[in-house]
Scaffold this motif. Structure first.
Motif, PDB file in Angstrom:
ATOM      1  N   LEU A   1       0.851  -1.179   0.000  1.00  0.00           N
ATOM      2  CA  LEU A   1       0.000   0.000   0.000  1.00  0.00           C
ATOM      3  C   LEU A   1       0.893   1.237   0.000  1.00  0.00           C
ATOM      4  N   MET A   2       0.476   2.284  -0.735  1.00  0.00           N
ATOM      5  CA  MET A   2       1.343   3.461  -0.866  1.00  0.00           C
ATOM      6  C   MET A   2       0.558   4.620  -1.464  1.00  0.00           C
ATOM      7  N   PHE A   3       1.097   5.824  -1.337  1.00  0.00           N
ATOM      8  CA  PHE A   3       0.596   6.942  -2.122  1.00  0.00           C
ATOM      9  C   PHE A   3       1.025   6.703  -3.567  1.00  0.00           C
ATOM     10  N   SER A   4       0.177   7.084  -4.493  1.00  0.00           N
ATOM     11  CA  SER A   4       0.458   6.794  -5.898  1.00  0.00           C
ATOM     12  C   SER A   4       1.674   7.535  -6.424  1.00  0.00           C
ATOM     13  N   ASP A   5       2.037   8.648  -5.794  1.00  0.00           N
ATOM     14  CA  ASP A   5       3.243   9.383  -6.176  1.00  0.00           C
ATOM     15  C   ASP A   5       3.809  10.042  -4.924  1.00  0.00           C
ATOM     16  N   THR A   6       5.040  10.514  -5.018  1.00  0.00           N
ATOM     17  CA  THR A   6       5.683  11.116  -3.849  1.00  0.00           C
ATOM     18  C   THR A   6       5.540  12.636  -3.824  1.00  0.00           C
ATOM     19  N   LEU A   7       4.994  13.222  -4.902  1.00  0.00           N
ATOM     20  CA  LEU A   7       4.841  14.673  -4.953  1.00  0.00           C
ATOM     21  C   LEU A   7       3.631  15.042  -5.800  1.00  0.00           C
ATOM     22  N   TYR A   8       2.810  15.946  -5.273  1.00  0.00           N
ATOM     23  CA  TYR A   8       1.653  16.459  -6.003  1.00  0.00           C
ATOM     24  C   TYR A   8       1.652  17.975  -5.927  1.00  0.00           C
ATOM     25  N   GLN A   9       1.176  18.601  -6.991  1.00  0.00           N
ATOM     26  CA  GLN A   9       1.028  20.052  -7.006  1.00  0.00           C
ATOM     27  C   GLN A   9      -0.410  20.376  -7.378  1.00  0.00           C
ATOM     28  N   TYR A  10      -1.047  21.199  -6.575  1.00  0.00           N
ATOM     29  CA  TYR A  10      -2.445  21.534  -6.814  1.00  0.00           C
ATOM     30  C   TYR A  10      -2.634  23.043  -6.843  1.00  0.00           C
ATOM     31  N   GLY A  11      -3.438  23.481  -7.796  1.00  0.00           N
ATOM     32  CA  GLY A  11      -3.793  24.887  -7.885  1.00  0.00           C
ATOM     33  C   GLY A  11      -5.039  25.164  -7.051  1.00  0.00           C
ATOM     34  N   VAL A  12      -4.915  26.072  -6.105  1.00  0.00           N
ATOM     35  CA  VAL A  12      -6.054  26.436  -5.251  1.00  0.00           C
ATOM     36  C   VAL A  12      -6.754  27.624  -5.900  1.00  0.00           C
ATOM     37  N   GLN A  13      -8.005  27.409  -6.335  1.00  0.00           N
ATOM     38  CA  GLN A  13      -8.762  28.435  -7.037  1.00  0.00           C
ATOM     39  C   GLN A  13      -9.870  29.005  -6.148  1.00  0.00           C
ATOM     40  N   GLU A  14     -10.536  30.034  -6.662  1.00  0.00           N
ATOM     41  CA  GLU A  14     -11.567  30.742  -5.898  1.00  0.00           C
ATOM     42  C   GLU A  14     -12.656  29.812  -5.370  1.00  0.00           C
ATOM     43  N   SER A  15     -12.982  28.794  -6.133  1.00  0.00           N
ATOM     44  CA  SER A  15     -14.078  27.892  -5.770  1.00  0.00           C
ATOM     45  C   SER A  15     -13.728  26.946  -4.626  1.00  0.00           C
ATOM     46  N   ASN A  16     -12.438  26.944  -4.225  1.00  0.00           N
ATOM     47  CA  ASN A  16     -11.983  26.049  -3.152  1.00  0.00           C
ATOM     48  C   ASN A  16     -12.411  24.603  -3.414  1.00  0.00           C
ATOM     49  N   GLU A  17     -12.239  24.183  -4.661  1.00  0.00           N
ATOM     50  CA  GLU A  17     -12.646  22.831  -5.033  1.00  0.00           C
ATOM     51  C   GLU A  17     -11.813  21.780  -4.305  1.00  0.00           C
TER      52      GLU A  17
ATOM     53  N   LEU B   1       0.957   7.726   5.431  1.00  0.00           N
ATOM     54  CA  LEU B   1      -0.051   6.671   5.419  1.00  0.00           C
ATOM     55  C   LEU B   1       0.303   5.658   6.505  1.00  0.00           C
ATOM     56  N   ILE B   2      -0.583   5.489   7.465  1.00  0.00           N
ATOM     57  CA  ILE B   2      -0.305   4.576   8.585  1.00  0.00           C
ATOM     58  C   ILE B   2      -0.857   3.194   8.239  1.00  0.00           C
ATOM     59  N   ILE B   3       0.058   2.295   7.945  1.00  0.00           N
ATOM     60  CA  ILE B   3      -0.320   0.942   7.514  1.00  0.00           C
ATOM     61  C   ILE B   3       0.565  -0.078   8.220  1.00  0.00           C
ATOM     62  N   PRO B   4       0.169  -1.352   8.239  1.00  0.00           N
ATOM     63  CA  PRO B   4       1.031  -2.387   8.823  1.00  0.00           C
ATOM     64  C   PRO B   4       2.377  -2.444   8.114  1.00  0.00           C
ATOM     65  N   GLU B   5       3.408  -2.738   8.867  1.00  0.00           N
ATOM     66  CA  GLU B   5       4.755  -2.776   8.305  1.00  0.00           C
ATOM     67  C   GLU B   5       4.851  -3.758   7.146  1.00  0.00           C
ATOM     68  N   SER B   6       4.081  -4.845   7.208  1.00  0.00           N
ATOM     69  CA  SER B   6       4.118  -5.860   6.151  1.00  0.00           C
ATOM     70  C   SER B   6       3.588  -5.327   4.823  1.00  0.00           C
ATOM     71  N   ASN B   7       2.821  -4.220   4.862  1.00  0.00           N
ATOM     72  CA  ASN B   7       2.269  -3.641   3.635  1.00  0.00           C
ATOM     73  C   ASN B   7       3.115  -2.502   3.087  1.00  0.00           C
ATOM     74  N   GLU B   8       4.222  -2.186   3.739  1.00  0.00           N
ATOM     75  CA  GLU B   8       5.079  -1.095   3.288  1.00  0.00           C
ATOM     76  C   GLU B   8       6.042  -1.581   2.213  1.00  0.00           C
ATOM     77  N   TRP B   9       6.115  -0.822   1.130  1.00  0.00           N
ATOM     78  CA  TRP B   9       7.061  -1.114   0.051  1.00  0.00           C
ATOM     79  C   TRP B   9       8.217  -0.134   0.207  1.00  0.00           C
TER      80      TRP B   9
ATOM     81  N   THR C   1       5.919   5.489   2.639  1.00  0.00           N
ATOM     82  CA  THR C   1       4.534   5.733   3.063  1.00  0.00           C
ATOM     83  C   THR C   1       4.215   7.229   3.145  1.00  0.00           C
ATOM     84  N   GLU C   2       5.028   8.069   2.499  1.00  0.00           N
ATOM     85  CA  GLU C   2       4.824   9.509   2.577  1.00  0.00           C
ATOM     86  C   GLU C   2       4.645  10.131   1.194  1.00  0.00           C
TER      87      GLU C   2
END
Length: 301
Positions: free
Chosen positions: A34-50, A124-132, A137-138
């Motif tokens: 189990l993991m985050f799909s990527d190690t870095l994300y960039q998001y644009g925060v717009q007026e609508s606060n989507e 991501l808090i997961i069992p150690e056996s699920n860490e790759w 996990t960050e």
């Protein structure tokens, strides 16, 4: 004839076998990670606060719902939860039979300044056996304020500062800045800059608004002056051509109402062949108020 028919049948059989091999899928049979799909994300925060999603992935599906806790790593974050953004849940659930889910986050447009460089880290808090170990996990999320695009904010008075000005390569261009005006063009998301380098020459620039996080500008080749004005004599066909090189990124900023553009100035011969390149320069164009423009006029601009 029989030999020819047999040969065709053999060839077709070989092709079918080959296609069959190509269609075989490689099935993952390793551990359940189990993991985050990527190690870095960039998001644009717009007026609508989507709401935006931070994806979590599993390497294999399960026949039951899997719920895990998500924590913010304060020591690795400078964005403040509750001020600049908020997690909509401190847990994430990958449903039975599925291999992905999302951590939902909502940015706070009003609390982020255009020049802020903000980000936060999730664990991501997961069992150690699920860490790759390879992926960990960050993940890190970077927030960027994106103001609404209004082409009218890029019209009126603007200042042009450029490495084209004041350099030894252009002996007759001894200004440090130009005060010019711009208007909306007929073409979509396009403006006309009047006299970017020399009076009497219009320059069209188009804003690419498809991706708020990639506010790029585009420009076709056009004449921006004459060699007589720049060098005091005629070279080639006498025209200075302005191009935007693709090897550099030219962009605009909606919050601050300015654009940064890399340009190459060149000269062609009368037959259309290239005479030579003057150089590659950086233009910074900033839109200002009428009051600011009047003060600059009083200073001689």
């Amino acid at each position: 004839m029989k030999k020819l028919l047999f040969g065709c049948i053999t060839a077709v059989a070989a092709l079918i076998a080959l296609v069959g091999c190509e269609q075989d899928k490689v099935v993952y049979s390793g551990p359940n990670y189990l993991m985050f799909s990527d190690t870095l994300y960039q998001y644009g925060v717009q007026e609508s606060n989507e709401i935006f999603n931070v994806p979590v992935s599993a390497t294999v599906p399960a026949d039951y719902d899997r719920t895990f806790a998500v924590e913010i790593l304060d020591k690795k974050s400078n964005a403040v939860e509750g001020k600049h953004y908020k997690l909509l849940s401190n847990t994430v659930t990958i449903k039975a039979g599925e291999m992905a889910a999302n951590v939902e986050v909502q940015g706070n447009y009003e609390s982020i300044e255009p020049t802020d460089s903000l980000g936060f880290a999730l664990h991501l808090i997961i069992p150690e056996s699920n860490e790759w170990e390879m992926y960990g996990t960050e993940t890190k999320v970077v927030l960027q304020k994106v103001c609404p695009f209004d082409i009218n904010n890029f019209t009126g008075y603007c200042t042009v500062t450029s490495t084209f000005f004041g350099g030894n390569d252009i002996p007759n261009q001894n200004v440090d800045m130009r005060l010019i005006t711009s208007d909306v063009a007929e073409e979509e998301n396009t403006i006309i800059l009047h006299g970017i380098y020399y009076d009497g020459y219009d320059t069209k620039i188009k804003f690419n608004t498809k991706d708020p996080l990639k506010p790029l500008i585009e420009m076709k080749e056009q004449v921006c002056g004459s060699t007589g004005e720049a060098f005091g004599t005629i070279y080639g066909n006498g025209n200075l051509l302005l191009n935007q090189p693709t090897s550099y990124t030219s962009y605009y900023r909606t919050c601050e109402n300015y654009l940064l553009q890399f340009v190459t100035v060149s000269v062609d011969n009368k037959d259309g062949s290239e005479y030579g390149t003057v150089g590659t320069f950086i233009n910074v164009i900033e839109w200002i108020s009428e009051a600011e423009a009047e003060k600059l006029k009083e200073q001689g601009y």
